[in-house]
Design an enzyme around this catalytic site. Sequence first.
Site: not given
Length: 309
Positions: A22, A233
């Site tokens: 995706k 992150y």
Amino acid sequence: MERDGVSNPSEKRVAVVTGGNKGIGLEVCRQLASKGVVVVLTARDETRGSEAARRLHASGLSDVVYHKLDVSDPSSAARLADFVKNKFGKLDILINNAGVIGATAEIDTTAPLQDVLVGKNATERLQWLLEHSTETYDEAEECLRINYFGTKYVTEALLPLLQASSDGRLVNVSSNYGLLRYFSGEDLKQELNNIQNLTIERLDEMSRLFLNDYKNGQLKSHGWPADSEYLAYKVSKALINGYTRIMAKNFPALRVNSMHPGYCMTDINYDTGELTAEEGAGSIVMVALLPAGGPTGVFFYRSEVAPVV
């Protein structure tokens, strides 16, 4: 398990794309296949991965094969390497795209998100998302395990096949959030930027130290990103940038680069970005298909070489 739609790939370049079912990853698979590259589309979920490959086949891109991959599992990476070796005997391009944000956004879904964001520019959209996001230690741990260690596991498993290519390419999808300016301590910044002395073992250790400091509330005092969201992150992507530069130094025959594809509208940011997945993928594919002898060991901000600090 693989779903084989490849026809006569022997003379074509072969690419593996992680997180290919995706978003940006799927668009990377589409664009590479449309340029005549045989693509191994990988994803953790077999149903979604197989369906993504089927959709590409239906659009006329027959040289795509699905193979299951959990990037956080070294044995899964090894099975992928065995498949690529047995089917192709080499690998020309590896794009490490799979990743997680390491946070959860609390969003009221009763109103369409785009209605909430209308009139906001990219910076304001990101700020809105940050204000609605929280992260936990478990999410931070998962973020390092998938983003950094997952990139490393897959690269290590496929490295011999990249070396068997006449022009092996490795592209690690990173982020401008991995720039060293987000670190609060100068010593850490300097160490991560000192590629002559930095080692992969030290990067592994840094990941463990970060998680320990995260758990103990010592991020700022020990120099990590600490004053905003997406802390894990940022660290994971900084480690990826360091890993990229070390690999480029250690394997000069390969082209090894990391890159920021831009702030794209994908599931990872609840479609708050300013660029389409197609535009982000275009930058990744551009870096992957640079002419022979191009740059290695650098960070690209979309299509331009940029500093990692």
